[in-house]
Design a protein around this motif. Structure first.
Motif, short mmCIF file in Angstrom:
data_model
loop_
_atom_site.label_atom_id
_atom_site.label_comp_id
_atom_site.label_asym_id
_atom_site.label_seq_id
_atom_site.Cartn_x
_atom_site.Cartn_y
_atom_site.Cartn_z
N ASP A 6 64.52 39.32 61.65
CA ASP A 6 65.80 40.25 61.55
C ASP A 6 65.82 40.55 62.96
O ASP A 6 65.40 40.20 63.80
CB ASP A 6 65.68 40.85 60.82
CG ASP A 6 67.26 41.95 61.02
OD1 ASP A 6 68.22 41.32 61.48
OD2 ASP A 6 66.91 43.24 61.24
N SER A 112 69.99 36.97 60.90
CA SER A 112 70.62 38.56 61.35
C SER A 112 71.77 38.06 61.07
O SER A 112 73.13 37.74 61.08
CB SER A 112 70.91 38.35 63.04
OG SER A 112 71.18 38.79 63.37
N ASP A 169 62.67 42.44 57.94
CA ASP A 169 63.99 43.35 58.20
C ASP A 169 64.13 44.50 58.21
O ASP A 169 62.44 45.77 58.17
CB ASP A 169 64.41 42.80 57.27
CG ASP A 169 65.99 43.04 57.35
OD1 ASP A 169 66.40 44.55 57.44
OD2 ASP A 169 66.48 42.60 57.25
#
Length: 205
Positions: A6, A112, A169
């Motif tokens: 991420d 993302s 993430d």
């Protein structure tokens, strides 16, 4: 193994409470006030900001919508939107983690939620092509985490079984969505903690 990172809160600094306290000191004298304002401004990345993340609206529309919804002046909302690139500074520890994963023989990618203007900025200012073989920005596929569609698109791009994907993430909902698909999903807190977890799992030398 494919290691998927991420961006906001993992590779790039993204901490809305302190960010708003810096940009809006008149409204957010400290991080507690910044946290309250962030919940209203970003609406947990749904609503106005979620549409911005998905590339469904641009910066002018998101500014108008947030101002209309909150009553905050457009000039102040614009100041926040314009200041985001300065907030998105690379986290050195995560850059080292990417390099360590590559040195261990893994292939690195990104997934993302990122509005288009910020995705463009990051591509211009950081060596994404050195850090990653490829990846997906939400605004370019009109889908966002934790929706199943964007994870399916990532799987198609990677072309490996779900169990061969390691995903880092910082949002629990995204981790839960990835784990439900069979990914090795790790909730990111700090680069040091992530490195330790990867070493314990035998993924780093």
């Amino acid at each position: 193994m494919r290691v998927v990172f991420d961006f906001g809160g993992v590779l790039f600094r993204w901490h809305p409470p302190s960010f708003l306290a810096r940009v809006w000191p008149h409204r957010c004298p400290d991080e507690a006030a910044g946290a309250d304002a962030a919940r209203e401004f970003f609406t947990q990345y749904s609503g106005d900001w979620g549409a911005f993340d998905q590339g469904l609206i641009g910066p002018e529309a998101v500014i108008e919508r947030i101002a209309a919804r909150t009553g905050w002046p457009q000039v102040e909302v614009r100041a926040v939107v314009d200041a985001v690139p300065d907030e998105l500074q690379a986290v050195p520890g995560t850059v080292r983690l990417i390099e360590a994963a590559q040195a261990a023989g893994h292939r690195t990618h990104y997934l993302s939620n990122m509005p288009g203007i910020y995705a463009d900025y990051l591509e211009r200012h950081y060596p994404l092509d050195r850090w990653f073989e490829g990846g997906i920005f939400s605004s370019r596929v009109r889908q966002s985490k934790p929706g199943a569609e964007i994870f399916a698109l990532m799987e198609a791009q990677l072309g490996v079984p779900p169990q061969d994907i390691v995903f880092l993430d910082d949002h629990p909902a995204n981790i839960e969505a990835a784990a439900a698909r069979g990914w090795q999903a790790l909730l990111f807190t700090t680069p040091e903690a992530a490195e330790q977890t990867l070493r314990v799992r035998g993924l780093l030398g």
